[in-house]
Each structure stands twice: as C-alpha cells, then as structure tokens.
Design an enzyme around this catalytic site. Structure first.
Site, PDB file in Angstrom:
ATOM      1  CB  SER A 199      70.763 -29.219  13.920  1.00 17.48           C
ATOM      2  OG  SER A 199      70.384 -30.152  14.918  1.00 17.48           O
ATOM      3  CE1 TYR A 231      67.533 -32.354  12.025  1.00 15.22           C
ATOM      4  CE2 TYR A 231      66.563 -30.969  10.326  1.00 15.22           C
ATOM      5  CZ  TYR A 231      67.149 -31.109  11.578  1.00 15.22           C
ATOM      6  OH  TYR A 231      67.371 -30.004  12.358  1.00 15.22           O
ATOM      7  CE  LYS A 287      68.871 -28.089   9.649  1.00 14.33           C
ATOM      8  NZ  LYS A 287      68.444 -26.783   9.111  1.00 14.33           N
TER       9      LYS A 287
HETATM   10  C1  WQD Z   1      64.109 -34.941  23.040  1.00 11.25           C
HETATM   11  C2  WQD Z   1      64.178 -36.088  24.031  1.00 11.25           C
HETATM   12  C3  WQD Z   1      63.515 -38.194  23.091  1.00 11.25           C
HETATM   13  C4  WQD Z   1      59.306 -37.237  22.487  1.00 11.25           C
HETATM   14  C5  WQD Z   1      65.420 -33.380  17.354  1.00 11.25           C
HETATM   15  C6  WQD Z   1      66.370 -33.141  16.209  1.00 11.25           C
HETATM   16  C7  WQD Z   1      67.009 -31.785  16.360  1.00 11.25           C
HETATM   17  C8  WQD Z   1      65.921 -30.774  16.390  1.00 11.25           C
HETATM   18  C9  WQD Z   1      65.055 -31.038  17.624  1.00 11.25           C
HETATM   19  C10 WQD Z   1      64.794 -29.852  14.487  1.00 11.25           C
HETATM   20  C11 WQD Z   1      64.746 -37.365  23.423  1.00 11.25           C
HETATM   21  C12 WQD Z   1      62.563 -37.771  24.206  1.00 11.25           C
HETATM   22  C13 WQD Z   1      60.656 -37.165  22.787  1.00 11.25           C
HETATM   23  C14 WQD Z   1      58.457 -38.063  23.267  1.00 11.25           C
HETATM   24  C15 WQD Z   1      60.330 -38.698  24.619  1.00 11.25           C
HETATM   25  N1  WQD Z   1      65.146 -30.885  15.205  1.00 11.25           N
HETATM   26  N2  WQD Z   1      61.144 -37.879  23.843  1.00 11.25           N
HETATM   27  N3  WQD Z   1      59.005 -38.754  24.313  1.00 11.25           N
HETATM   28  O1  WQD Z   1      65.413 -35.809  19.131  1.00 11.25           O
HETATM   29  O2  WQD Z   1      66.715 -34.342  20.787  1.00 11.25           O
HETATM   30  O3  WQD Z   1      66.166 -33.438  18.541  1.00 11.25           O
HETATM   31  O4  WQD Z   1      64.470 -32.347  17.464  1.00 11.25           O
HETATM   32  O5  WQD Z   1      65.042 -28.707  14.634  1.00 11.25           O
HETATM   33  O6  WQD Z   1      67.849 -31.528  15.262  1.00 11.25           O
HETATM   34  O7  WQD Z   1      67.406 -34.101  16.241  1.00 11.25           O
HETATM   35  O8  WQD Z   1      64.361 -33.746  20.189  1.00 11.25           O
HETATM   36  O9  WQD Z   1      62.215 -33.333  21.326  1.00 11.25           O
HETATM   37  O10 WQD Z   1      62.358 -35.243  19.643  1.00 11.25           O
HETATM   38  O11 WQD Z   1      63.487 -35.453  21.850  1.00 11.25           O
HETATM   39  O12 WQD Z   1      60.808 -39.346  25.574  1.00 11.25           O
HETATM   40  O13 WQD Z   1      57.219 -38.192  23.036  1.00 11.25           O
HETATM   41  O14 WQD Z   1      62.850 -36.416  24.448  1.00 11.25           O
HETATM   42  O15 WQD Z   1      63.766 -39.595  23.149  1.00 11.25           O
HETATM   43  O16 WQD Z   1      65.501 -38.040  24.420  1.00 11.25           O
HETATM   44  P1  WQD Z   1      65.700 -34.464  19.704  1.00 11.25           P
HETATM   45  P2  WQD Z   1      63.012 -34.431  20.714  1.00 11.25           P
END
Ligand code: WQD
Length: 340
Positions: A124, A149, A153
């Site tokens: 990741s 997590y 990785k």
């Molecule tokens: C994306 C953006 C949030 C939800 C994580 C892990 C990565 C992978 C994918 C597993 C961010 C914003 C989110 C919401 C929001 N994990 N957001 N409102 O955190 O980039 O990555 O998930 O495979 O390893 O680190 O993904 O989709 O959670 O967030 O504003 O209700 O959307 O703050 O900026 P992230 P995400």
C-alpha cells in the site's frame, strides 16, 4: 495452464483479480477464511467467468492447515497474497489482532510454499506516509506508519525482501496500491464493507442509496486547491490487471533481482470534493454532504509516479473517474436489489 493461488480471493481486490487471471488464461485456486468476505462471491465469479474456481476455506494463521494445503498443491506456480486485515481504524484499537494475523499469514505461506514460487504481495502507498515530493516514486523513503495496519505492510515488505535475499527460489513483487475504487462492469462483484464504510467511495454510494446519512468531508482547510485532501484513486479492475502483469513479469524472470516494488495508481490526484462532484456528474445523483473536522492520521495529499509500472510491468491504468464512480454506483444498486 499455470496455476495461481489467490489468498483473500473472495475479497474486493482478490475477486476482481480472479476474473483477470481467468481472462488471461490462468487456472486459479482461491484460499480465504471468509472473515471479511462472502462465499456468494464464488457464485458471482462463476457467473462472470463461467467457471467454478477451486476454493478452500482456510485461515492462514493455522500453520498446519497451510502446510497441508501446500503439500497437496505442489503445482501452484504463483501466489497473489491479499488475505490480511486492512481497516486502519480497527488496527489502532486492536494492534495485536493485526500483527498476529497479517504476519502469521505471510510467514506461514512463505514457510509452506518453499519450492520455486512467484509471489505477488498486496502492499500500500500508506508506507510512504506524507511524501516530501509528489508524485511519489518507489525510491521515496518509507516513513513511520500512521497505524498498525500501515506498519504491517511496511514490515511485510521487509520480511519479503530479506527472505528473498537468501531464497533464490522465491521471486517477489510488492505492489503499492493507491486508492482502489469502483466495481466490475457486470456489477456482480464489488466492495462489501463490513459495517459503516471507513473509505470514501463506499460511503458515498451507501449515502446515495439511502443506507447512510450525509457524507462528512473530513476537512476542507488543507493546503490543496479546494482545501480537501487529495488521493490517487484507481479503478479496481485496472488494479487487478496489474497483478496479472506482475505474475507475467515474475514468470519471465528477466528482472535480474528477486525482489521488486511497483506503485499501482493512475498518477493523478483527486480531492474529496472532486470525487463527490465526479460521482454526481457520472451518475446524475445529487449527494448530501457536510464539511467536518479533519480525520486523525490522514495525510494531506498523495499520488503516484507510475512510470516504473508503466514501463517495466507493461501495465497502465485505463479507466477514468467517470467509470470508477459509475461502476461503484451500479454495484451499490445491484447489492441493494440482491443482498448477499
Ligand atoms: C480517502 C479520503 C479521507 C471517508 C486508506 C488506507 C489505504 C487503503 C485505502 C486499504 C481521505 C476522505 C473518507 C469519509 C472523507 N486501505 N474521507 N469522508 O485513508 O486514503 O486510504 O484506505 O486497502 O491503505 O490508508 O482512504 O477512502 O478512507 O479516504 O472525507 O467519509 O477521503 O479523509 O482524505 P485513505 P479513504
């Protein structure tokens, strides 16, 4: 026909990779403990590929079960290892659950499959933390993970690199995913979040279909053009195809090294507000959202330099934001009408 083991093959990325492996002419064996997926996915995979793929319900933490499986499957030439816990928030609350599962699973696979094996690891971009330079290349420093997590990785990559260094029969490619989103064009497989989705796009689709309330945008005061955080969103089918490309590169064995890392993204960053706008535009569905506080542990922005993958994996992401959002929405509607 080469036989590939897909651990976590009934999961989100795993199931899409089973389809692409099948389409590329591989025989697939699925191993999964169904802790974060649904066995009905096997039926869906049959409907998409026309084949019942060999399935074994095994927990990779069970070293004897993995050893017995490996002894009974000496014709497996490659492994794509997805099976791991992956909820960032849960990993903070239950670090030992994450370290035990994610490391025992990997180590049991490596000790059981100790003949010549091609091994693709699901890593990741979280290993980069907040990169100092963007787009981020594979040469960028790995930073202290924001969560257990992310730490699993990083350490898993080290386990693989150090093991490969003394195991000529082990050929490894680690794929550093950016943000996988979307679903298969048939809408028969997609993301099945457990409970309230932590990730943005499944929350968007569940909000749009009325399963959740308004979306909270976690912060609009970041140092980005529209103030919301930026990520490199990649269609899960493009991501799945990168795994087939990685297996092919390992089979060709022309890398001159038996441990490589590749970024798997589009090379393009999109903000949260841009994703919301893209979803509304591609589906014609208005979203209800509000601005909330930043989420602890979030980085401001990341997107990948994917030249190495484009050139050396002979792979490039093709599907755009419109198809990512459209397919995610079609899947959400499918799963509402056909609950598992
Ligand atoms: C994306 C953006 C949030 C939800 C994580 C892990 C990565 C992978 C994918 C597993 C961010 C914003 C989110 C919401 C929001 N994990 N957001 N409102 O955190 O980039 O990555 O998930 O495979 O390893 O680190 O993904 O989709 O959670 O967030 O504003 O209700 O959307 O703050 O900026 P992230 P995400």
């Amino acid at each position: 026909m080469a036989k590939i083991l897909v651990t976590g093959g009934t999961g989100y990325i795993g199931s899409h990779t089973v389809v692409e492996l099948h389409n590329a002419g591989y025989e697939v064996v699925i191993l999964d403990n169904l802790s974060n997926s649904n066995i009905k996915i096997l039926t869906q995979l049959h409907e998409i590929t026309g084949k019942w793929h060999d399935f074994h319900e095994i927990d990779l933490q069970d070293d004897k079960a993995v050893q017995e499986f490996a002894e009974n499957h000496t014709d497996i030439s490659g492994i794509i290892h997805f099976a791991a816990y992956k909820a960032v928030g849960e990993s903070v609350e239950q670090p030992l659950k994450y370290y035990k599962n994610n490391f025992y699973s990997l180590i049991n696979l490596l000790t059981s499959f100790n003949k010549k094996i091609n091994f693709v690891f699901s890593s990741s971009c979280t290993v980069y933390g907040q990169p100092d330079t963007l787009p981020v290349t594979e040469a960028a420093p790995v930073k202290k993970a924001e969560s257990p997590y992310g730490n699993t990785k990083q350490i898993a990559e080290e386990i693989l690199e150090e093991t490969a260094a003394v195991t000529p029969d082990l050929n490894v490619i680690a794929l550093r995913y950016f943000n996988p989103v979307g679903a298969h064009e048939t809408a028969l497989i997609g993301e099945l979040p457990n409970g309230i989705p932590a990730n943005l796009v499944p929350f968007i689709t569940q909000s749009a279909i009325g399963k959740r309330g308004p979306i909270t945008v976690y912060g609009d005061d970041y140092d980005t053009p529209d103030g919301s955080a930026i990520r490199d969103y990649i269609h899960v089918v493009d991501l799945a195809k990168a795994h087939v490309a990685a297996i092919k590169r390992l089979e060709e064995n022309k890398a001159g090294t038996n441990y490589e890392v590749f970024n798997v993204g589009t090379g393009k960053g999109s903000s949260v507000l841009e994703i919301i706008a893209a979803f509304e535009k591609s589906t014609g569905t208005k979203l209800d959202y509000k601005i909330g506080p930043r989420r602890a542990g979030d980085i401001i922005q990341i997107f990948g330099d994917v030249r190495k993958s484009n050139e050396e994996l002979d792979w490039k992401a093709n599907l755009d934001l419109n198809e990512m959002m459209r397919s995610a929405w079609e899947w959400e509607k499918y799963i509402k009408a056909n609950p598992f």
